[in-house]
Design an enzyme around this catalytic site. Sequence first.
Site, PDB file in Angstrom:
ATOM      1  N   LYS A  53       8.558   8.224  16.932  1.00  0.00           N
ATOM      2  CA  LYS A  53       7.060   7.375  17.056  1.00  0.00           C
ATOM      3  C   LYS A  53       7.040   6.346  17.550  1.00  0.00           C
ATOM      4  CE  LYS A  53       6.405   8.293  12.164  1.00  0.00           C
ATOM      5  NZ  LYS A  53       6.409   8.326  10.661  1.00  0.00           N
ATOM      6  N   GLN A  97       8.119   3.510   7.435  1.00  0.00           N
ATOM      7  CA  GLN A  97       8.841   4.814   7.621  1.00  0.00           C
ATOM      8  C   GLN A  97       9.229   4.690   6.122  1.00  0.00           C
ATOM      9  OE1 GLN A  97       8.616   6.863   9.338  1.00  0.00           O
ATOM     10  NE2 GLN A  97       9.337   7.728   8.150  1.00  0.00           N
ATOM     11  N   ASP A 120      -1.066   4.236   8.607  1.00  0.00           N
ATOM     12  CA  ASP A 120      -0.830   6.006   7.905  1.00  0.00           C
ATOM     13  C   ASP A 120      -1.310   6.020   6.467  1.00  0.00           C
ATOM     14  OD1 ASP A 120       1.458   7.144   8.927  1.00  0.00           O
ATOM     15  OD2 ASP A 120       2.818   5.668   7.354  1.00  0.00           O
TER      16      ASP A 120
END
Length: 285
Positions: A53, A97, A120
């Site tokens: 990412k 994460q 997200d």
Amino acid sequence: MSAQLISGNSLAATIREQIASRAAELTALGHQPGLAVVLVGEDPASQVYVRNKVAACQKAGFKSDMHRLPADSTQATLLALIEQLNNDTTIHGILVQLPLPAHMDSHAVIEAIAADKDVDGFHVSNAGLLMTGKPLFRPCTPYGVMKMLELTGVPLRGAEAVVIGASNIVGKPQAMMLLQEGATVTLCNSKTRDLKAHCQRADILVVAVGRPNMITGDMIKPGAVIIDVGINRLPDGTLCGDVDFESASQVAGWITPVPGGVGPMTITMLLQNTIEAVERTIANH
Ligand code: NAD
């Protein structure tokens, strides 16, 4: 193989080029897109995801801040970091994460992220906005699937769409996005009776379970669009999806490969969400 391949690699490359040129324009205007990625602990898979990412951000010309906390950090330390990032005007997106270490409450941590930086799309307010048809951030994996469906040109309005797997990060938001486009959606889960009958009706079949090769050609409607979200590692180390590509590609009209399908689109849509966050920041000031 009779199905046409939907290449996530090539679609992702095209979209990332557009994102990079938009990022350059925004940077020239003094709004370089900024994404903060937070990793707690040393889970090897998470380290790979996070590295990918951050690399994708840098390649697109984003400012990308990586924050690593040791596995035994307290939740209060993590929440303090999130608070700091919420208030940092150079950061437009915050990604924590998952999974987090067991002593942390993932729900509380995600809720601590400012909803307008939740790239997200996991915050309950973003889930609610998607559900009510006014999405702010769409979760990246199902958002990427929608881009792949768009590429096929197959109409979604009135189509029978079947989503297998009902997780909060893939299946449920996927169902909402398909519904919003006018598809008739069936959302299957581990308790579904006669999965095959549902699959055989599907013009659009999205599979997100995590069971190698569970969907075979005999379960597929001829000409259907098959999107394989699953990523499974076989004992010999190779990757495969939830769809048996060999038999399914004989029957389907369109199909995604694994690897090189949905995977590269997920990171691409994270970049896309970060760009959207910057655009909204500018519009609101
Ligand atoms: P999850 O474990 O949270 O959810 C799995 C879902 O599948 C559940 O709703 C469960 O009820 C359902 N299910 C289990 N067995 C079933 C069965 N026999 N029939 C029908 N439904 C069944 O998983 P997730 O996080 O949604 O991920 C699913 C898969 O997608 C995994 O392989 C994961 O690695 C992959 N994934 C890929 C990407 C990507 O970028 N390509 C992103 C996220 C997840």
